[in-house]
Design a protein around this motif. Structure first.
Motif, PDB file in Angstrom:
ATOM      1  N   VAL B 212       0.856  -1.191   0.000  1.00 23.68           N
ATOM      2  CA  VAL B 212       0.000   0.000   0.000  1.00 23.68           C
ATOM      3  C   VAL B 212       0.890   1.237   0.000  1.00 23.68           C
ATOM      4  O   VAL B 212       1.410   1.650   1.031  1.00 23.68           O
ATOM      5  N   GLN B 213       1.081   1.851  -1.151  1.00 23.93           N
ATOM      6  CA  GLN B 213       1.985   2.984  -1.279  1.00 23.93           C
ATOM      7  C   GLN B 213       1.433   4.225  -0.588  1.00 23.93           C
ATOM      8  O   GLN B 213       2.154   4.987   0.014  1.00 23.93           O
ATOM      9  N   ASN B 214       0.123   4.412  -0.683  1.00 27.86           N
ATOM     10  CA  ASN B 214      -0.467   5.601  -0.093  1.00 27.86           C
ATOM     11  C   ASN B 214      -1.978   5.387   0.062  1.00 27.86           C
ATOM     12  O   ASN B 214      -2.573   4.565  -0.638  1.00 27.86           O
ATOM     13  N   ILE B 215      -2.570   6.111   0.984  1.00 20.11           N
ATOM     14  CA  ILE B 215      -4.031   6.113   1.120  1.00 20.11           C
ATOM     15  C   ILE B 215      -4.467   7.547   0.921  1.00 20.11           C
ATOM     16  O   ILE B 215      -4.272   8.395   1.797  1.00 20.11           O
ATOM     17  N   ILE B 221      -3.712   3.240  -2.940  1.00 21.85           N
ATOM     18  CA  ILE B 221      -2.807   3.073  -4.072  1.00 21.85           C
ATOM     19  C   ILE B 221      -1.856   1.917  -3.789  1.00 21.85           C
ATOM     20  O   ILE B 221      -1.128   1.937  -2.798  1.00 21.85           O
ATOM     21  N   MET B 222      -1.882   0.890  -4.661  1.00 28.46           N
ATOM     22  CA  MET B 222      -0.960  -0.243  -4.551  1.00 28.46           C
ATOM     23  C   MET B 222       0.137  -0.031  -5.592  1.00 28.46           C
ATOM     24  O   MET B 222      -0.144   0.326  -6.731  1.00 28.46           O
ATOM     25  N   ARG B 223       1.398  -0.293  -5.211  1.00 21.11           N
ATOM     26  CA  ARG B 223       2.491  -0.088  -6.158  1.00 21.11           C
ATOM     27  C   ARG B 223       3.142  -1.419  -6.558  1.00 21.11           C
ATOM     28  O   ARG B 223       3.450  -2.248  -5.710  1.00 21.11           O
ATOM     29  N   ILE B 224       3.349  -1.559  -7.888  1.00 16.30           N
ATOM     30  CA  ILE B 224       4.015  -2.724  -8.444  1.00 16.30           C
ATOM     31  C   ILE B 224       5.292  -2.248  -9.124  1.00 16.30           C
ATOM     32  O   ILE B 224       5.292  -1.219  -9.794  1.00 16.30           O
ATOM     33  N   THR B 225       6.406  -2.974  -8.942  1.00 16.39           N
ATOM     34  CA  THR B 225       7.628  -2.620  -9.668  1.00 16.39           C
ATOM     35  C   THR B 225       8.137  -3.843 -10.415  1.00 16.39           C
ATOM     36  O   THR B 225       7.986  -4.978  -9.965  1.00 16.39           O
ATOM     37  N   ALA B 226       8.743  -3.583 -11.589  1.00 18.93           N
ATOM     38  CA  ALA B 226       9.266  -4.675 -12.398  1.00 18.93           C
ATOM     39  C   ALA B 226      10.578  -4.225 -13.012  1.00 18.93           C
ATOM     40  O   ALA B 226      10.630  -3.189 -13.663  1.00 18.93           O
ATOM     41  N   GLU B 227      11.638  -4.990 -12.796  1.00 19.90           N
ATOM     42  CA  GLU B 227      12.931  -4.637 -13.377  1.00 19.90           C
ATOM     43  C   GLU B 227      12.943  -5.081 -14.835  1.00 19.90           C
ATOM     44  O   GLU B 227      12.650  -6.236 -15.155  1.00 19.90           O
ATOM     45  N   THR B 228      13.286  -4.167 -15.733  1.00 17.32           N
ATOM     46  CA  THR B 228      13.287  -4.470 -17.161  1.00 17.32           C
ATOM     47  C   THR B 228      14.654  -4.151 -17.765  1.00 17.32           C
ATOM     48  O   THR B 228      15.496  -3.551 -17.107  1.00 17.32           O
ATOM     49  N   LEU B 229      14.838  -4.515 -19.013  1.00 13.01           N
ATOM     50  CA  LEU B 229      16.033  -4.095 -19.726  1.00 13.01           C
ATOM     51  C   LEU B 229      16.056  -2.559 -19.794  1.00 13.01           C
ATOM     52  O   LEU B 229      14.998  -1.935 -19.705  1.00 13.01           O
ATOM     53  N   PRO B 230      17.242  -1.951 -19.958  1.00 13.99           N
ATOM     54  CA  PRO B 230      17.296  -0.487 -19.973  1.00 13.99           C
ATOM     55  C   PRO B 230      16.294   0.138 -20.943  1.00 13.99           C
ATOM     56  O   PRO B 230      16.169  -0.284 -22.089  1.00 13.99           O
TER      57      PRO B 230
ATOM     58  N   PRO C 230      18.017   1.926   8.999  1.00 13.46           N
ATOM     59  CA  PRO C 230      18.166   2.898   7.910  1.00 13.46           C
ATOM     60  C   PRO C 230      17.488   2.439   6.616  1.00 13.46           C
ATOM     61  O   PRO C 230      17.653   1.292   6.201  1.00 13.46           O
ATOM     62  N   MET C 231      16.740   3.319   5.984  1.00  9.26           N
ATOM     63  CA  MET C 231      16.101   3.122   4.681  1.00  9.26           C
ATOM     64  C   MET C 231      15.049   2.006   4.691  1.00  9.26           C
ATOM     65  O   MET C 231      14.615   1.556   3.635  1.00  9.26           O
ATOM     66  N   GLN C 232      14.635   1.529   5.865  1.00 13.11           N
ATOM     67  CA  GLN C 232      13.568   0.526   5.932  1.00 13.11           C
ATOM     68  C   GLN C 232      12.218   1.187   6.145  1.00 13.11           C
ATOM     69  O   GLN C 232      11.202   0.503   6.232  1.00 13.11           O
ATOM     70  N   HIS C 233      12.192   2.531   6.223  1.00 11.75           N
ATOM     71  CA  HIS C 233      10.937   3.199   6.555  1.00 11.75           C
ATOM     72  C   HIS C 233       9.913   3.107   5.439  1.00 11.75           C
ATOM     73  O   HIS C 233       8.719   3.133   5.686  1.00 11.75           O
ATOM     74  N   PHE C 234      10.367   2.998   4.179  1.00 12.54           N
ATOM     75  CA  PHE C 234       9.381   2.872   3.104  1.00 12.54           C
ATOM     76  C   PHE C 234       8.590   1.578   3.261  1.00 12.54           C
ATOM     77  O   PHE C 234       7.359   1.576   3.244  1.00 12.54           O
ATOM     78  N   ALA C 235       9.330   0.475   3.438  1.00 14.57           N
ATOM     79  CA  ALA C 235       8.674  -0.823   3.573  1.00 14.57           C
ATOM     80  C   ALA C 235       7.784  -0.855   4.809  1.00 14.57           C
ATOM     81  O   ALA C 235       6.634  -1.312   4.773  1.00 14.57           O
ATOM     82  N   VAL C 236       8.306  -0.331   5.929  1.00 11.82           N
ATOM     83  CA  VAL C 236       7.538  -0.353   7.169  1.00 11.82           C
ATOM     84  C   VAL C 236       6.268   0.494   7.032  1.00 11.82           C
ATOM     85  O   VAL C 236       5.183   0.080   7.455  1.00 11.82           O
ATOM     86  N   SER C 237       6.386   1.678   6.430  1.00 11.24           N
ATOM     87  CA  SER C 237       5.206   2.536   6.252  1.00 11.24           C
ATOM     88  C   SER C 237       4.127   1.784   5.491  1.00 11.24           C
ATOM     89  O   SER C 237       2.946   1.813   5.845  1.00 11.24           O
TER      90      SER C 237
END
Lengths: 278, 278, 278, 278, 278, 278, 278
Positions: B212-215, B221-230, C230-237
């Motif tokens: 949950v990235q933000n309320i 708001i749910m956030r998804i990340t995906a590592e891709t080629l440059p 350090p820098m774990q606050h994003f995940a914890v939030s």
């Protein structure tokens, strides 16, 4: 002394008149030469030729008037020297003043030498955006879209954005509603794009549907790009927008209005003081 | 004197013609050499080779024309010296002008020496964002997304953002309504993400659901990340957005419209003057 | 003369080849040394060791290539001196150019000497935010969250924000409606916070409910803070946000939508011209 | 020559080891001295003592390492001088580099001499806001609220905002609706404020109701201020906000939602083309 | 050598102790002198006297400590000179450092000499706004409204806004609805303003109703101005706002809520695809 | 030595007293002279005379105190020279300090010589806007609308906006609704404007109705301009606004509220998951 | 000594009086000459003539007063030299001051020489926009639209935007609703545009309908452009806007209000806690 002044005045007048005539004749010659030499053996880039013509006129004007000013000043010299004792201060100040002038000329030289832009190119330089009208030794003139003329010293030209060298990309965003069937809309737009290159000859390659560019709070945004001839993307975008709107209307795909979900409450329910009292 | 001018003019013309020919020949040779030497023993980074080819052409052009200009100027020298008495002022001004030129060249040298970016990289430098087209001795050219060409002196290059060196991360935000069961939505998205790497070959690692990235005031708001080629993250993001939207529609997870709670009041109740009079 | 050029070319080639080999060998040696010496007697900070390894490679590369360039230039020297009469202008310009170089190196030295940040730290420097990848003699490289690489000269590093030295604080804001009983909500959140440190091992101290951070036009905002590694606050939030939302849903505490009180009026009442005519 | 290099390497190593030991011993001594001397006759400000201890450690470290570097460099000197002919250029560049260093040290000196802030103070300097952790000879370190560490050279410190010297003022704004009886609300708030100093010991003076701060489009804003101990105003504001909200709820004073008057019209009435046709 | 160091240490300690004592005595004397001399013959402006007292203390402190530092440095001199060969570089750097110091002192001198502001004045200088607490030789201290202390070097003081020299003007804007009878409202406000000077003694002249300041999309804004004693306009504005609100409520003049005209349409009518199909 | 100090102190005191007396006498003389000479033969611009009077006082004050300071300093000279060995550094620093001072004075001189603004003019210079109160040798004082005094060095004065030289133009925008008959409204406003010059004597020329300035999303904006005496446009605008509002009310021309077309949908229709399932 | 002062004062007075008379006579002569010479043989551009007249007056004023000041100063010289020992410092400072002055004059010279703008042109330079009133040696004066006068030194003039050289383009955007038939609207506007050039004589070429400029969330924007005489585009735009609005009203093309789709929900449905409990 009055005689002296009159004599100096006459001299100055003569210098100005002669300089004016020389400049006019030189300009005429330059124009003729360039209109003739287009088919010469050296085969200059036609785009650059126009720049050169304007520049040469500019250089000649400066050179002639510069000599005229030197001549005029030399007529006054004796009086000036008499007035100011500390010539060192003046020299320093003139040195600093000339510094800017030299910087403008050097940068101007590189603009032309590196062919950063030519007369007729559509460019953005600082706050000026428009068609280059003249690249002079010291200043450049750019004519904006609504007719205004931007004039700035070449020394101010650092970041140049030139739109006339490569093909432009027209970017058109279409909004569709959440309720639309994305797969179907994509299929429809793909079909629509196939016919575009025939319709608009400025389009170089078949346009592309990039996909779902963004999902905002009330719309899905689909992005279309089309490679066009330089600076033709404004016209092409306008055309695509109109055609696509009509096409989607025919196919029954809705372009959504902003949407909001309303939840009705009675005033009692939302008055905190009422609740608190309970 | 007219003879003299004519003679000088002829000399200048000759210098220009010769310089033009030399530059063309040199460029041709450079291109041939580089297209041959790809499989040589030195094994230069292929990415860097393209940069070097462009740079060498640029350097040769400058060197030849620089000598030509010196030659041209030397033909005029006597006249110029005659005109300007105070050569010190000119020297100072030229010194300052050259300062910028040297600064551009030195920075340009470090860009290539430290391999900050090469021709073909996607970079952001100041206001320019796009693919590097040419790194010259004095200026760099970057071609933007919509076809415009950014040209700027190397001395302006300070903060470089290079997108072509590491893998990119595609970030997709999904909005779900307050009423949704977060745990279930998370489970659904996790399942959805499992199949993605097969579908999009640009995805390097299995995508991740951050949580949950933000309320915001009306959405989670749910956030998804995906590592891709440059630089593949734009395309991947668009794909994920479309697929996820369809997937959530199928599973009955609602993407919420903005929402507002309305409390109805009668005008009497809200007119202060009415109340005050009571 | 052609012989001379060929000879110079050969010399330059040889210098480049030798320099390339020396750099590679030196880099290899540095890496080996550092991977061995971790358990040496001097006990360098492990975090700093990585920085030093990268830096040494960088310094060796510069030193070798610098000598190579001097050697190459000295092969050309005679010709250059011949071309440019006014060597003073060149000296001045090079002096100014070197000034920036020296400034970069000095600042870079202080960054490492004062241990402002090391390779692997998460920092924000100017517009660059991300993990430090390399601190060189002249430039620093920072890898951003989405994969882009920021490269900037050390002279641009003035204000450093380092997130990897101290514990981070996760800040979570919760909105509750005006109608909620604040005291009860505070009690509920307090209970909720007690179990958090067990659930998230990155939380160092028991989280704290700061209280009513703000009362906006439609919500009461409660703020929770939790000290994390350090820098774990994003995940914890993100974790706290999700858990708290579910917890409050269970307890029946409403997260409010934006609210507006509507007062209905008939058109006659609000038309000024109608009233004026009366 | 290889012997020479080995010898130099050994010398450098020895210098580094000795310098490292000296710095550690010196730091230890400084800490002991300061922990003992708190009750000495000179009675330094306790707040300043902490600053001094940190600073002295910093100064000693610099001084020792500076000598070490001089020693190391002197071991190399002969080679460097041999490489660079134009030592003047280097001297100039180093002079400019040292300029910044000196500026940092001088400003740092004045920060401590004028006691602008001490270790432990809550300050805002440029973009950094937080608790001062260390004031060094060249740089200052400030720890931000969420755990990040700001590091900046003292030369960048111009405008300092220090929150730890004077008492802070907590400012709380309360919105009440147009329909409220202002006089009654003022009376209620006055009564409420009387009890606050007992409840919050950080409040120094009885809080004050300033009055109607503003009348916005939908609310009347009343402002309350309370003088608290330095940096206690955040906690106090939060407390007052919560208590006051409960108090006003009890007394039946409404905190208003945004309000809008809606006038309903039928579509015919508002379609210009229809009217125009009449 | 150790003896030498011990001796130098002792010397330094003695200098510091003596300097500390001298400063304290001097400050005490200054305060006494100023508290006595208020009724002297020279009749300094009382506002300026406070400034002078603070300044003199500041100057004495600097002077004494400056001499102390010179004394301390001279004790070390021999060693320093021995370390650094190139004293010219140091001299240059110190020269530049001192430049800022001198600029601060000169500007500080003019602030006091031209009486731009005195201790106790309410000023805005750059980002600092508040009451001047101290004008020193090098820095000025301003205490902000919420208790923070702004400290900045005098060289940063360029644009000063001083609120304590002339009377302030309280500006109060009142919104009335389109439907109100402007003439009647003006008459009412005029009547209201007549009694104000009696009620608020800080009001110097009878307040003025300027008239219709603006007509926004939903309101008519009437502006009232009242000249008050310096810096009393905040308090007076608050009072006028409250009194006027009550007065207008009594007289039945409505302060309007934002208003919007709603036109209802059925979905069929607004769906373009439906229309297009017809 | 104590005697010496006492003697110097006495000398300084005497210098200050004498300087104070001289300044007062000189100011008095200047005021008298100027109040007398208004009807002299030279017929200075009355507006400029006031400026000159203020300036002369300022110049005399500076001149006298400057001599006093020189005198005071010369009393101390011997000691100062003794303290600081490197007088060159001081000289350099004072030179730079004086540079700003001279720049302020030169700019101030041109402000008065070119009559850019005089005492009493309403100007905007940088962030200061208001009535010029004093133009000094070094600083200018401008009194703002709400009573604050802006003080800035003349060197900061570059772009001056002077509102007191030419007549001002009052610009009034009127909103009318889409449904209004534009032609009729134009006719009505034209009639209204005819009577204005009689009503407001500050209006120089008959006001003009420019026409449809803009068509926003909910209104048509008509623009009226009226040339007034300098700085009378605020008052005239307010008058026109009020009169026009009343006039249009009488004539039944509606000033529109913001408008929005609402399309009602049932929840089923707008839930994407429902549709997708079909 | 008093005699001396009196004598100097007399001398100064005489110089001022003489200078004043000379300036007046010179200005008169210049005006006469220019009003006569309009039909001379040299045929200067009429637009430039006005600029020259103003400039000549300005130059003469400066020259005369400059000589006067030199004369006045020389009367004081002996005293000044006596006061200030270090004349070098003064010289340096005056040199820097004069630097700005020279820069202004040089830039001013190029403005006129390159004819960047003339008196009467409508220009935008930095923040000043309006009609050029005077181009002096050192400063330029521009009169803004609402009567304010912008005065700035020529050295500040870098980017000039001149609106008076080329024809202006009037740009009018028309909003139509989604439901409109775009093809029909385009046809209607085309017909409308045909008659415009007859109606407005300032229109040079037949206006053009560019097409669908944008599709916003609630409107389709059509753009019309019309080339007009310089600076006539404001008037023409206003005319087109009014005429087109009436024309579209007649033809029944609706200009849309902002639109929003409302979805009604019952409170139960949207309360998360209720759902969660199920």
């Amino acid at each position: 002394m009055w005689l002296n002044i009159a004599f100096v005045g006459l001299k100055v007048l003569m210098i100005i008149v002669v300089a004016g005539i020389v400049v006019r004749v030189a300009k005429m010659l330059i124009r003729k030469t360039f209109s003739v030499r287009i088919k010469g053996p050296l085969k200059y880039n036609e785009r650059r030729q126009q720049t050169m013509s304007k520049l040469l006129e500019n250089v000649v004007t400066y050179a002639v008037y510069f000599m005229a000013i030197i001549a005029v000043l030399s007529a006054f010299t004796i009086d000036i020297t008499g007035l100011i004792a500390g010539a060192g201060v003046l020299g320093l100040a003139v040195g600093f003043g000339a510094q800017n002038l030299v910087k403008d000329v050097i940068t101007g030289f590189f603009i032309i030498f590196e062919d950063q832009f030519s007369v007729g190119d559509y460019v953005r330089i600082g706050q000026a955006e428009g068609t280059v009208e003249e690249i002079g030794l010291r200043t450049t003139k750019v004519k904006g879209f609504t007719g205004e003329l931007f004039i700035f010293p070449n020394g101010n030209v650092t970041d140049v954005v030139n739109f006339s060298i490569h093909n432009s990309i027209a970017v058109v965003d279409v909004n569709i509603s959440y309720e639309s069937d994305i797969a179907r809309v994509e299929r429809l737009i793909q079909e629509f794009l196939v016919d575009l290159p025939e319709k608009y000859e400025q389009i170089i390659k078949p346009p592309e549907l990039l996909g779902v560019q963004n999902i905002t709070t009330t719309e899905i945004i689909m992005r279309i790009t089309a490679e066009t001839l330089p600076m033709q993307h404004f016209a092409v975008s306008r055309g695509i927008r109109r055609d696509l709107k009509e096409y989607l209307d025919q196919k029954g795909v809705e372009i959504p209005y902003p949407r909001m979900v309303m939840v009705q409450r009675s005033p009692e329910e939302s008055n905190p003081s009422v609740i608190a009292k309970k």
